[in-house]
Design a protein around this motif. Structure first.
Motif, PDB file in Angstrom:
ATOM      1  N   MET A   1      -5.855 -11.093  11.656  1.00  0.00           N
ATOM      2  CA  MET A   1      -5.928  -9.775  10.777  1.00  0.00           C
ATOM      3  C   MET A   1      -4.902  -9.975   9.724  1.00  0.00           C
ATOM      4  SD  MET A   1      -5.222  -5.944  12.125  1.00  0.00           S
ATOM      5  CE  MET A   1      -6.685  -5.710  13.286  1.00  0.00           C
ATOM      6  N   THR A   2      -5.018  -9.410   8.659  1.00  0.00           N
ATOM      7  CA  THR A   2      -4.614  -9.564   7.438  1.00  0.00           C
ATOM      8  C   THR A   2      -3.312  -8.562   7.423  1.00  0.00           C
ATOM      9  OG1 THR A   2      -6.262  -9.990   5.919  1.00  0.00           O
ATOM     10  CG2 THR A   2      -4.471  -9.546   4.731  1.00  0.00           C
ATOM     11  N   PRO A   3      -2.050  -8.996   7.326  1.00  0.00           N
ATOM     12  CA  PRO A   3      -1.069  -8.106   7.570  1.00  0.00           C
ATOM     13  C   PRO A   3      -0.803  -7.150   6.358  1.00  0.00           C
ATOM     14  CG  PRO A   3      -0.105 -10.307   6.930  1.00  0.00           C
ATOM     15  CD  PRO A   3      -1.678 -10.448   7.062  1.00  0.00           C
ATOM     16  N   THR A   4      -0.150  -5.848   6.553  1.00  0.00           N
ATOM     17  CA  THR A   4      -0.271  -5.082   5.558  1.00  0.00           C
ATOM     18  C   THR A   4       0.903  -5.192   4.738  1.00  0.00           C
ATOM     19  OG1 THR A   4       0.948  -3.546   7.081  1.00  0.00           O
ATOM     20  CG2 THR A   4      -1.450  -3.157   6.739  1.00  0.00           C
ATOM     21  N   HIS A   5       1.771  -6.014   5.066  1.00  0.00           N
ATOM     22  CA  HIS A   5       3.076  -6.487   4.311  1.00  0.00           C
ATOM     23  C   HIS A   5       4.335  -5.443   3.948  1.00  0.00           C
ATOM     24  CE1 HIS A   5       1.266 -10.331   3.961  1.00  0.00           C
ATOM     25  NE2 HIS A   5      -0.067  -9.769   3.236  1.00  0.00           N
ATOM     26  N   PHE A   6       4.327  -4.498   4.877  1.00  0.00           N
ATOM     27  CA  PHE A   6       5.179  -3.286   4.758  1.00  0.00           C
ATOM     28  C   PHE A   6       6.762  -4.180   4.692  1.00  0.00           C
ATOM     29  CE2 PHE A   6       3.277   0.826   4.759  1.00  0.00           C
ATOM     30  CZ  PHE A   6       2.284   0.793   4.810  1.00  0.00           C
ATOM     31  N   ARG A  14      -5.183  -1.701   4.802  1.00  0.00           N
ATOM     32  CA  ARG A  14      -6.346  -2.459   4.151  1.00  0.00           C
ATOM     33  C   ARG A  14      -7.518  -1.585   3.870  1.00  0.00           C
ATOM     34  NH1 ARG A  14      -8.671  -5.212   8.443  1.00  0.00           N
ATOM     35  NH2 ARG A  14      -7.661  -3.745  10.022  1.00  0.00           N
ATOM     36  N   PRO A  15      -8.254  -1.819   2.942  1.00  0.00           N
ATOM     37  CA  PRO A  15      -9.244  -0.901   2.382  1.00  0.00           C
ATOM     38  C   PRO A  15     -10.240  -0.508   3.429  1.00  0.00           C
ATOM     39  CG  PRO A  15      -8.877  -2.572   0.927  1.00  0.00           C
ATOM     40  CD  PRO A  15      -8.246  -3.234   1.961  1.00  0.00           C
ATOM     41  N   GLN A  16     -10.589  -1.412   4.413  1.00  0.00           N
ATOM     42  CA  GLN A  16     -11.555  -1.031   5.290  1.00  0.00           C
ATOM     43  C   GLN A  16     -11.079  -0.015   6.293  1.00  0.00           C
ATOM     44  OE1 GLN A  16     -10.134  -4.330   4.655  1.00  0.00           O
ATOM     45  NE2 GLN A  16     -11.642  -5.900   5.490  1.00  0.00           N
ATOM     46  N   PHE A  17      -9.612  -0.049   6.584  1.00  0.00           N
ATOM     47  CA  PHE A  17      -9.043   0.971   7.109  1.00  0.00           C
ATOM     48  C   PHE A  17      -9.100   2.400   6.688  1.00  0.00           C
ATOM     49  CE2 PHE A  17      -5.280   3.323   9.192  1.00  0.00           C
ATOM     50  CZ  PHE A  17      -5.985   3.466  10.374  1.00  0.00           C
ATOM     51  N   LEU A  22     -11.157   8.015   5.840  1.00  0.00           N
ATOM     52  CA  LEU A  22     -11.651   9.111   5.000  1.00  0.00           C
ATOM     53  C   LEU A  22     -13.139   9.486   5.664  1.00  0.00           C
ATOM     54  CD1 LEU A  22     -12.063  10.776   2.361  1.00  0.00           C
ATOM     55  CD2 LEU A  22     -13.062   8.672   1.367  1.00  0.00           C
ATOM     56  N   ASP A  23     -14.052   8.494   6.168  1.00  0.00           N
ATOM     57  CA  ASP A  23     -15.144   8.753   6.973  1.00  0.00           C
ATOM     58  C   ASP A  23     -14.930   9.579   7.943  1.00  0.00           C
ATOM     59  OD1 ASP A  23     -16.645   7.131   4.923  1.00  0.00           O
ATOM     60  OD2 ASP A  23     -16.687   5.434   6.107  1.00  0.00           O
ATOM     61  N   ASP A  24     -13.738   9.459   8.649  1.00  0.00           N
ATOM     62  CA  ASP A  24     -13.523  10.247   9.917  1.00  0.00           C
ATOM     63  C   ASP A  24     -13.122  11.682   9.439  1.00  0.00           C
ATOM     64  OD1 ASP A  24     -12.655  10.730  12.678  1.00  0.00           O
ATOM     65  OD2 ASP A  24     -10.958  11.117  12.099  1.00  0.00           O
ATOM     66  N   LEU A  46      -0.858   5.774   3.588  1.00  0.00           N
ATOM     67  CA  LEU A  46      -2.217   5.949   3.932  1.00  0.00           C
ATOM     68  C   LEU A  46      -2.872   7.242   3.509  1.00  0.00           C
ATOM     69  CD1 LEU A  46      -4.544   5.269   5.696  1.00  0.00           C
ATOM     70  CD2 LEU A  46      -3.620   6.300   7.430  1.00  0.00           C
ATOM     71  N   SER A  47      -1.940   8.444   3.330  1.00  0.00           N
ATOM     72  CA  SER A  47      -2.569   9.624   2.691  1.00  0.00           C
ATOM     73  C   SER A  47      -2.876   9.538   1.229  1.00  0.00           C
ATOM     74  CB  SER A  47      -1.531  10.905   2.982  1.00  0.00           C
ATOM     75  OG  SER A  47      -1.257  11.022   4.371  1.00  0.00           O
ATOM     76  N   ALA A  48      -1.972   8.858   0.617  1.00  0.00           N
ATOM     77  CA  ALA A  48      -2.329   8.506  -0.915  1.00  0.00           C
ATOM     78  C   ALA A  48      -3.494   7.530  -1.051  1.00  0.00           C
ATOM     79  CB  ALA A  48      -1.133   8.028  -1.468  1.00  0.00           C
ATOM     80  N   GLN A  49      -3.704   6.625  -0.110  1.00  0.00           N
ATOM     81  CA  GLN A  49      -4.674   5.732  -0.324  1.00  0.00           C
ATOM     82  C   GLN A  49      -5.907   6.379  -0.153  1.00  0.00           C
ATOM     83  OE1 GLN A  49      -2.636   2.538   2.468  1.00  0.00           O
ATOM     84  NE2 GLN A  49      -4.104   1.428   1.080  1.00  0.00           N
ATOM     85  N   VAL A  50      -6.066   7.172   1.122  1.00  0.00           N
ATOM     86  CA  VAL A  50      -7.276   8.031   1.475  1.00  0.00           C
ATOM     87  C   VAL A  50      -7.591   8.861   0.239  1.00  0.00           C
ATOM     88  CG1 VAL A  50      -8.491   9.848   2.862  1.00  0.00           C
ATOM     89  CG2 VAL A  50      -7.089   7.993   3.907  1.00  0.00           C
ATOM     90  N   ALA A  51      -6.613   9.647  -0.252  1.00  0.00           N
ATOM     91  CA  ALA A  51      -6.826  10.528  -1.304  1.00  0.00           C
ATOM     92  C   ALA A  51      -7.433   9.810  -2.826  1.00  0.00           C
ATOM     93  CB  ALA A  51      -5.552  11.400  -1.870  1.00  0.00           C
ATOM     94  N   ALA A  52      -6.904   8.533  -3.049  1.00  0.00           N
ATOM     95  CA  ALA A  52      -7.670   7.716  -4.254  1.00  0.00           C
ATOM     96  C   ALA A  52      -8.847   7.451  -4.025  1.00  0.00           C
ATOM     97  CB  ALA A  52      -6.414   6.661  -4.299  1.00  0.00           C
ATOM     98  N   LEU A  53      -9.255   7.016  -2.652  1.00  0.00           N
ATOM     99  CA  LEU A  53     -10.569   6.592  -2.277  1.00  0.00           C
ATOM    100  C   LEU A  53     -11.532   7.848  -2.587  1.00  0.00           C
ATOM    101  CD1 LEU A  53     -12.685   4.590  -1.678  1.00  0.00           C
ATOM    102  CD2 LEU A  53     -12.073   5.184   0.998  1.00  0.00           C
ATOM    103  N   ALA A  54     -11.058   9.088  -1.982  1.00  0.00           N
ATOM    104  CA  ALA A  54     -11.895  10.370  -2.296  1.00  0.00           C
ATOM    105  C   ALA A  54     -12.126  10.517  -3.565  1.00  0.00           C
ATOM    106  CB  ALA A  54     -11.396  11.264  -1.202  1.00  0.00           C
ATOM    107  N   GLU A  55     -11.068  10.471  -4.142  1.00  0.00           N
ATOM    108  CA  GLU A  55     -11.019  11.070  -5.781  1.00  0.00           C
ATOM    109  C   GLU A  55     -11.992  10.011  -6.562  1.00  0.00           C
ATOM    110  OE1 GLU A  55      -7.036  11.131  -6.538  1.00  0.00           O
ATOM    111  OE2 GLU A  55      -6.834  13.052  -5.558  1.00  0.00           O
ATOM    112  N   SER A  56     -12.122   8.792  -6.001  1.00  0.00           N
ATOM    113  CA  SER A  56     -12.914   7.789  -6.811  1.00  0.00           C
ATOM    114  C   SER A  56     -14.317   7.965  -6.571  1.00  0.00           C
ATOM    115  CB  SER A  56     -12.259   6.368  -6.264  1.00  0.00           C
ATOM    116  OG  SER A  56     -12.965   6.209  -5.167  1.00  0.00           O
TER     117      SER A  56
END
Length: 270
Positions: A1-6, A14-17, A22-24, A46-56
């Motif tokens: 699994m590709t690490p998140t590198h925190f 990861r984008p898939q997650f 967002l789908d959930d 994660l919240s910022a990533q989900v928001a950015a995907l939704a806004e896109s």
């Protein structure tokens, strides 16, 4: 699994997650989606990533953090004088403006223009109202926080101090009883506004001091002219959260609609 590198916040999950989260939210028709997890879990990222995907995809999203609803310094100092000195420290249950949080969410859901509170963690105070971002007409509200929907402990469980902070500065249990009572009586209206919740379940509380120190390093790097907490200060700070954090780890898997286990590197575990 590709690490998140925190702790590189730019890497994130990861984008898939992010897509799955967002789908959930959208698949269940949630208007207010909670993302819970202990300090340093990556909730804000994660919240910022989900928001950015939704806004896109053309959706309007407002991201709120429980941290931005801390009581301001003067209010906490009053609690420290009237109840217990430890209540001067932000974060534990009983140190949030729950009414403001509920009013903010209600305004967003009603489509009204609303200013979103912002808290400066280095100055340890709420920013002036004219510095709050103003939004309206959102399709989804994401509320992230470390103890969302965490229930109170049985009062008998409060008798024995859990760590050095409780032993040395709260020997009679006044502070921990106040925090536990706040969980029991103050936060229900806010929790009931959450339509669906994801819990990012870390491996154990033992990882939290290291994760929280990574957060503080990131905060310091973003504010080079200001002084964030030192590592000893962070280690003391997380003791304020230990009791409720352990309660969250024990109870939220049975409360959240979806629980995702993550490892010490913050990678979701299949």
């Amino acid at each position: 699994m590709t690490p998140t590198h925190f702790p590189d916040a730019a890497a994130g999950y990861r984008p898939q997650f992010v897509r799955q989260v967002l789908d959930d939210a959208l698949g269940q028709g949630a208007r207010v989606y909670g993302i819970a997890g202990l300090q340093g879990t990556g909730k804000s990222t994660l919240s910022a990533q989900v928001a950015a995907l939704a806004e896109s995809e053309g959706r309007r999203v407002a991201v709120l953090s429980i941290d931005d609803f801390y009581l301001d310094q003067d209010e906490r100092q009053q609690l420290a004088r009237e109840v217990h000195p430890l209540l001067a420290t932000r974060g534990p249950p009983g140190t949030h403006d729950v009414t403001l949080a509920c009013e903010t969410i209600d305004a967003l859901l009603a489509g009204r223009q609303v200013a979103l509170p912002q808290f400066d963690k280095i100055d340890d105070r709420r920013l002036p109202r004219d510095a709050w971002p103003v939004v309206r007409d959102c399709d989804l509200v994401i509320l992230e926080g470390w103890f969302l929907k965490t229930p109170p402990q049985d009062p008998a469980a409060l008798a024995v101090p859990l760590n050095a902070l409780e032993r040395e500065q709260d020997p009679d249990g006044t502070w921990r009883r106040y925090c536990n009572d706040a969980l029991a009586h103050d936060y229900g209206p806010l929790w009931r506004r959450i339509d669906r919740m994801l819990f990012l379940q870390g491996p154990a509380f033992d990882v939290v001091p290291g994760w929280r120190w990574q957060q503080e390093q990131t905060l310091q790097a973003a504010n080079p002219g200001r002084q964030a907490m030192s590592r000893p200060q962070v280690d003391r700070f997380v003791q304020f959260f230990e009791r409720t954090s352990r309660q969250a780890l024990d109870t939220l898997p049975g409360i959240a609609e979806r629980t995702i286990r993550i490892d010490a590197h913050r990678d979701p575990i299949p």
